[in-house]
Scaffold this motif. Structure first.
Motif, PDB file in Angstrom:
ATOM      1  N   LEU A  11       1.125  -1.192  -0.370  1.00 17.63           N
ATOM      2  CA  LEU A  11      -0.550  -0.004   0.295  1.00 17.63           C
ATOM      3  C   LEU A  11       0.841   1.768  -0.479  1.00 17.63           C
ATOM      4  N   LEU A  12       0.997   1.977  -0.745  1.00 18.36           N
ATOM      5  CA  LEU A  12       1.530   3.104  -1.105  1.00 18.36           C
ATOM      6  C   LEU A  12       0.206   4.672  -0.432  1.00 18.36           C
ATOM      7  N   SER A  13       1.974   5.710   0.109  1.00 17.87           N
ATOM      8  CA  SER A  13       0.482   6.852   0.409  1.00 17.87           C
ATOM      9  C   SER A  13       0.021   7.523  -0.348  1.00 17.87           C
ATOM     10  N   LEU A  14      -0.004   7.923  -0.250  1.00 17.08           N
ATOM     11  CA  LEU A  14      -1.012   9.116  -1.349  1.00 17.08           C
ATOM     12  C   LEU A  14       0.656  10.235  -1.975  1.00 17.08           C
ATOM     13  N   ARG A  15       1.186  11.133  -1.337  1.00 26.07           N
ATOM     14  CA  ARG A  15       3.177  10.854  -1.896  1.00 26.07           C
ATOM     15  C   ARG A  15       3.340  10.273  -2.740  1.00 26.07           C
ATOM     16  N   ASP A  16       3.708   8.439  -2.100  1.00 26.81           N
ATOM     17  CA  ASP A  16       4.556   7.644  -3.014  1.00 26.81           C
ATOM     18  C   ASP A  16       4.301   7.388  -4.077  1.00 26.81           C
ATOM     19  N   ALA A  17       2.597   7.101  -4.390  1.00 23.51           N
ATOM     20  CA  ALA A  17       1.562   7.237  -5.454  1.00 23.51           C
ATOM     21  C   ALA A  17       1.979   7.922  -6.438  1.00 23.51           C
ATOM     22  N   SER A  18       1.530   9.840  -5.484  1.00 22.69           N
ATOM     23  CA  SER A  18       1.865  11.024  -6.643  1.00 22.69           C
ATOM     24  C   SER A  18       3.494  10.620  -7.413  1.00 22.69           C
ATOM     25  N   GLN A  19       4.208  10.469  -6.984  1.00 23.66           N
ATOM     26  CA  GLN A  19       5.581  10.104  -7.005  1.00 23.66           C
ATOM     27  C   GLN A  19       5.597   8.825  -8.315  1.00 23.66           C
ATOM     28  N   GLN A  20       5.272   7.538  -7.824  1.00 26.60           N
ATOM     29  CA  GLN A  20       4.854   6.795  -9.024  1.00 26.60           C
ATOM     30  C   GLN A  20       4.414   7.105 -10.531  1.00 26.60           C
ATOM     31  N   LEU A  21       3.896   7.991 -10.529  1.00 28.60           N
ATOM     32  CA  LEU A  21       2.828   8.604 -11.648  1.00 28.60           C
ATOM     33  C   LEU A  21       3.480   9.864 -11.464  1.00 28.60           C
ATOM     34  N   ILE A  23       2.836  13.158 -10.979  1.00 22.10           N
ATOM     35  CA  ILE A  23       2.478  14.158 -10.876  1.00 22.10           C
ATOM     36  C   ILE A  23       2.491  14.402  -8.920  1.00 22.10           C
ATOM     37  N   ALA A  24       1.824  15.675  -9.428  1.00 21.90           N
ATOM     38  CA  ALA A  24       1.127  16.481  -7.758  1.00 21.90           C
ATOM     39  C   ALA A  24      -0.158  15.904  -7.229  1.00 21.90           C
ATOM     40  N   VAL A  25       0.487  15.492  -6.180  1.00 21.84           N
ATOM     41  CA  VAL A  25      -1.245  15.527  -5.018  1.00 21.84           C
ATOM     42  C   VAL A  25      -2.367  15.701  -4.780  1.00 21.84           C
ATOM     43  N   PRO A  26      -1.914  16.642  -5.275  1.00 19.06           N
ATOM     44  CA  PRO A  26      -4.135  16.819  -5.431  1.00 19.06           C
ATOM     45  C   PRO A  26      -4.440  16.763  -7.334  1.00 19.06           C
ATOM     46  N   CYS A  42      -7.820   3.776   5.420  1.00 20.85           N
ATOM     47  CA  CYS A  42      -7.605   2.576   6.629  1.00 20.85           C
ATOM     48  C   CYS A  42      -7.393   4.085   7.291  1.00 20.85           C
ATOM     49  N   GLY A  43      -9.057   3.887   8.375  1.00 23.66           N
ATOM     50  CA  GLY A  43      -9.007   4.800   9.111  1.00 23.66           C
ATOM     51  C   GLY A  43      -9.221   6.103   8.661  1.00 23.66           C
ATOM     52  N   ARG A  44      -8.317   6.920   8.064  1.00 20.56           N
ATOM     53  CA  ARG A  44      -8.562   8.204   7.484  1.00 20.56           C
ATOM     54  C   ARG A  44      -7.604   8.125   6.977  1.00 20.56           C
ATOM     55  N   ALA A  45      -6.836   7.722   6.964  1.00 21.54           N
ATOM     56  CA  ALA A  45      -5.092   7.677   5.688  1.00 21.54           C
ATOM     57  C   ALA A  45      -6.187   6.868   4.304  1.00 21.54           C
ATOM     58  N   VAL A  46      -5.817   6.905   3.503  1.00 18.58           N
ATOM     59  CA  VAL A  46      -5.234   7.167   1.932  1.00 18.58           C
ATOM     60  C   VAL A  46      -4.934   6.469   1.616  1.00 18.58           C
ATOM     61  N   ARG A  47      -4.780   4.977   0.858  1.00 22.51           N
ATOM     62  CA  ARG A  47      -3.355   4.185   0.208  1.00 22.51           C
ATOM     63  C   ARG A  47      -4.601   3.525  -1.168  1.00 22.51           C
ATOM     64  N   ILE A  48      -3.346   3.731  -1.514  1.00 22.46           N
ATOM     65  CA  ILE A  48      -3.667   2.493  -3.207  1.00 22.46           C
ATOM     66  C   ILE A  48      -2.614   1.772  -3.238  1.00 22.46           C
ATOM     67  N   GLU A  49      -2.559  -0.009  -3.757  1.00 21.25           N
ATOM     68  CA  GLU A  49      -2.105  -0.375  -3.726  1.00 21.25           C
ATOM     69  C   GLU A  49      -0.886  -0.263  -5.061  1.00 21.25           C
TER      70      GLU A  49
END
Length: 76
Positions: A11-21, A23-26, A42-49
């Protein structure tokens, strides 16, 4: 690590996923709102597989003209 369904997904954080793609986090947040990518809460956290990133790239891939010609469509 395994769970009852097999190997655990990365599971990637939004920051990690945006770096992979690259693109900017927004932009990524907007894509999530538009349901372009699946995500996990995951609670308040958002993760991307990590596999979702690969699926997204493949689904949005547009082949070069050379690849279309040699794809076996018979239209040469």
């Amino acid at each position: 690590m395994t769970n009852i369904n097999g190997p655990a997904q990365v599971l990637l954080s939004l920051r990690d996923a945006s770096q992979q793609l690259r693109i900017a986090v927004p932009t990524l947040r907007r894509w999530l709102r538009e349901r372009r990518l699946a995500y996990v809460r995951c609670g308040r956290a958002v993760r991307i597989e990590a596999t979702e990133i690969l699926r997204f790239i493949e689904q949005n891939r547009h082949p070069a003209a050379d690849e279309q010609k040699h794809s076996g469509s018979g239209k040469e």
